[in-house]
Structures are given as C-alpha cells and as structure tokens.
Design a protein around this motif. Structure first.
Motif: not given
Ligand code: ATP
Ligand code: MG
Length: 474
Positions: A169-178
């Motif tokens: 699983v690759l989780i992407s998102g800005e810093s601090g998004t969880g």
C-alpha cells in the motif's frame, strides 16, 4: 479442517498410482486421473478438491491447460505442478500461471509431502483472510480515525479491504494529513496485528547505515560489526514494515527494495546466502512520486511495484467539514492528558478554526488545540486562545512559546520549557559515548527510536563524532 482432498493427474499410471498410495498413507483423501480432460470433467461435476497435483507434460491437454481450466472452475483451488527433472523453465512458467508450487521428478516422498502441506496451509490462510475481510466490512471499527468527509470514508473502506490482504500500500498526502496513522491502522486491522509493525524513515538514515539497518549483517561483515544483526526487514517478519518518506530513498536502496518486493528475499551484508521474509510493505510519501519519476529521481519500475493500492489523503483545507470533528476529538484527548476542565470550543473560535487554511494539516490543528487547552484559563476555548494567524486576534504571543498575559505573568507551555534542558542532556550524553546511539539510549533509558526522533527534533543528527557539525550541501 476435514481430511483435505487431493486430485492427482499424470498420464503415467505408475507415477499417478504410487503418488496416490503414498499421499493416502499420509491421511489425505486422494483421487487419481491419468487424463486431463477427465480431471476437468470431475472438477466440473462439483467434486470438492482442495489441491490439484498435475503433471506438466501430458498428451492432449497438458498441465498448463489443465491449470487454467481448473482455475476457471474454482479460483481458490491450489495447484502444484510435477515437472520433469531439469525443466526449470516450465517450473517458472507454472508459478507465473498461478501454480502454488512445483515438484521435480523423480519425486522424493518427503519433498512431496512438505510441498503439499505447505500449499494447503497457505490455502487455509487465504480463506481465513477472506473471512476476516468480510467481518471488517461488517463492523468498520476505526476508532482513532476521525473524519466523515466522503473521501475519508472511501479511505476507511479501502483500508478495511486491503488490511486483510498482503498487498503493498502506498499512502500519499501532504505532511500532517495522517499517513503514519493510516499505516498503523492497516497493520492493526490485518491478520498480522500480533506481529511486529516496524517503521523506517528512509530519509533519515545515512546511506552507509541504511543497508545494515534494514537488511542486517553477519558478524565481521565490516569493522564494527561485532555481532550478527537481524535488520528491520527480518524483525518485521510475519508483520508489517512501514517505509516512510520513500521518495528520499537512495538509488541503491531503491534497487534493493525492488528485489525484495519481487522476490521476498534478500541478502544480509557480508552473507552470500539469501533469506526469505514474509513482510507486508506499506509506504508513505508526502511528495508526488509520479513527479519524482518524471524528474528521474525515483525508479519507474519501483513506482509501479509499490503503487498497487494507493491511498491518497486529501489536505485538511479540502475537507473543512472534518475540522470541528477533529477539533473536538483533540480537545477531549488533551483535556484528559493535562487533567484540565475545558468543556468546549466557542462558536466564534470554531468558525475561525474552520476557515483557517491549515498548511500543516491535522498535525497543525492538533498542536493548536493542545496549546489552547494548556494555556487557557477559561472553560471554553475562545479565539484568543489560538495563535493570531488563526484567530485574527492581535498577538499576545511574544517570542515562540512565551505568552505575556494581562496579569503580567509569563506562561511557557511545559513541553516547550523542557525542550532546552532536554536537548542539552541528550547532546551531552551522546557526546560522552562518542555518539554511539545505542549506548546513549541505554544511558538515557529510552528506546532508540525515541532517541532518534528527539535527535531529529533538536537537529542533532548531522553532528559528527567529536561534536563538529558536518557541512551541509547548500
Ligand atoms: N483522521 C484523523 N483522525 C485523528 N487524528 C488524526 C487524523 N489524521 C491525522 N491525525 C493526527 O494528526 C497527527 C499527524 O498525523 P501523521 O503523523 O499520521 O501525519 P503524516 O501524514 O504521517 O505526516 P508526515 O508527512 O509529517 O509524516 C497525528 O498526531 C495523528 O494522530
Ligand atoms: Mg508520518
């Protein structure tokens, strides 16, 4: 499980029968066929079979064609192929076509038995996974994940579905998004939850250490390697490894990772023998990996390998509806933690929180609430309990963390007040043991991850032995 049923198919009746007699003697229920077409008919007629053991070279319909037909009838059927000695190529093909395993002829009884047992065990594990998955879908209990935005709900659903599998699983998102929170939730909702969850920050480790840190080494592999070291991948065996900030991984590490994901094996430093691991890999990145591929800093083949299931967490400013929910959640947590009585957030303050752009996402909101709870002297949080850029209220803040109140007292949050002395103690301890982190952690009685995180926080990572700062490239 009731007695497992095995269907043996080999055009040579001698081979088929002797295998049949052997496996029967070991407690299996066995059917024997010398013709693949008949075997297909038997499967179609609904005879329940757990494992199909088939020869590759057969006149008429060969083992591969049988494998495909059988899978059409029962996708969960486990297939083991019998290949002629030396035809390793057909063995590879068999695995590619979805066979669970293969055995080379002439068959050695014990090897046969082991292969059959292993294949059946894997099948029962798959079935367990499936059961677990449907249970999860029924009762989606992800208590510490707050937010009801439709995109967040989609994420919870995906999470529940993939948790039961071993998919990368690759989780992407800005810093601090969880992202880290989601990674942990995947592990805790997976059948691996009682096995280790091992976190690695790929960006934080110097290249020279990364390899032995992750893959371990043999005693004597290099100067200073005084004992065998397991490495994080082996420590995560049976569990989950979380590779954070994957975009910063060096080219050499990317190659190694690709191999692990493909073959589930690797070599320890100083060891020729490769070891097998059973790990679930979860990765996170706060920069767009596709862009990193386009920029030539991230391998495209690796990108495709890890982008099996992608969970993208939208930034908080795109889901303002979640802000009040999260704010209440953190308010409860921090009043409990600080043993304070703060009953709520005023409408005015909540409106300010909801309108704010939160470039630091959930982490920034969490910090704002924690700070508000710690500093407030009322029982309801008001706009002035938040930093000026959020509240729009004229700054009462004078220097980071210092608050001059109208009564003339200076209030410094305890956490911040302790940071200075903490940094000094850590630096002094590290320096006293020549920057050996393991020894420092022992002296300080904290674990190495905690030490590492604190070193990062206090900018102590780049300090070389002897206390000199390493030149940083501009
Ligand atoms: N949906 C959520 N519900 C409750 N808490 C959350 C949620 N999302 C994030 N948090 C909290 O916000 C903080 C930041 O989250 P986390 O560390 O997982 O972010 P991240 O995306 O991994 O950040 P980074 O890119 O800096 O590593 C954590 O304390 C986490 O518990
Ligand atoms: Mg994180």
């Amino acid at each position: 499980m009731s007695q497992p049923r095995i269907l043996i198919v080999d055009d040579d009746p001698l081979v088929a029968d002797s295998l049949g007699v052997f496996l029967k003697s070991r407690g299996y229920h066995v059917e024997v066929q010398t013709d693949a077409h008949r075997a297909v008919r038997e499967l179609k007629s609904g005879t329940s079979v757990d494992l199909l053991l088939t020869d590759v070279n057969m006149p008429g319909m060969d083992g591969f064609a049988l494998l495909r037909e059988a899978r059409k009838i029962d996708p969960s059927l486990v297939v083991v192929m019998l290949t002629g000695y030396g035809t390793i190529e057909s063995a590879v093909n068999a695995m590619r076509e979805g066979a669970e395993d293969y055995v080379t002829k002439p068959v050695i009884d014990e090897e046969m038995l082991m292969t059959v047992e292993r294949a059946l065990k894997r099948r029962s594990l798959t079935q367990e996974n499936e059961q677990l998955r449907s249970q999860l879908n029924r009762s989606l209990k992800l208590d510490n994940l707050v937010g009801s935005d439709h995109r967040m709900r989609k994420i919870y659903e995906t999470l529940a579905t993939v948790a039961a599998t071993r998919a990368t699983v690759l989780i992407s998102g800005e810093s601090g998004t969880g992202k880290s929170l989601i990674a942990r939730a995947i592990h805790h909702h997976s059948p691996r939850k009682d096995k280790p969850f091992v976190e690695v920050n790929c960006g934080a480790l110097p290249e020279s250490l990364l390899e032995s840190e992750l893959f371990g080494h043999r005693k004597g592999a290099f100067t200073g390697a005084e004992t065998d070291r397991l490495g994080k991948f082996l420590r995560a065996d049976g569990g989950t490894i979380f590779l954070d900030e994957i975009a910063t991984a060096s080219p050499a590490f990317q190659v190694k990772l690709l191999r692990i994901l493909q073959e589930r094996r690797f070599e320890r430093v100083g060891d020729d023998e490769s070891v097998e691991v059973d790990v679930r890999v979860v990765l996170a990145s706060n920069i767009d990996l596709k862009q990193a591929v386009a920029d030539g800093v991230f391998r495209e083949d690796l990108y495709h390998r890890i982008n099996v299931v992608n969970i993208h967490i939208p930034p908080l400013r795109e889901r303002p509806g979640d802000i009040p929910l999260l704010a209440d959640h953190f308010l409860k947590r921090y009043t409990r933690e600080n043993e304070k009585v703060v009953e709520g957030i005023s409408d005015d303050a909540m409106a300010k929180l909801s309108a704010f752009q939160w470039s630091g996402n959930v982490r920034e909101l969490e910090n704002a609430i924690e700070r508000g709870v710690v500093l407030t002297r009322g029982t309801i949080l008001e706009p002035e309990d938040f930093p000026a850029d959020i509240s729009g209220v004229e700054a009462t803040v004078n220097g980071p963390g210092f608050e001059f109140r109208s009564d003339g007292r200076t209030i410094v949050p305890l956490k911040q007040a302790l940071e200075g002395p903490e940094r000094e103690i850590i630096e002094a301890t590290l320096s006293s043991v020549n920057w050996n982190r393991q020894r420092a952690a022992k002296l300080l009685d904290i674990n190495r991850t905690t030490l590492f995180n604190k070193m990062r926080k206090y900018d102590l990572l780049d300090i070389k032995r002897g206390g000199k700062r390493r030149e940083r490239p501009a």
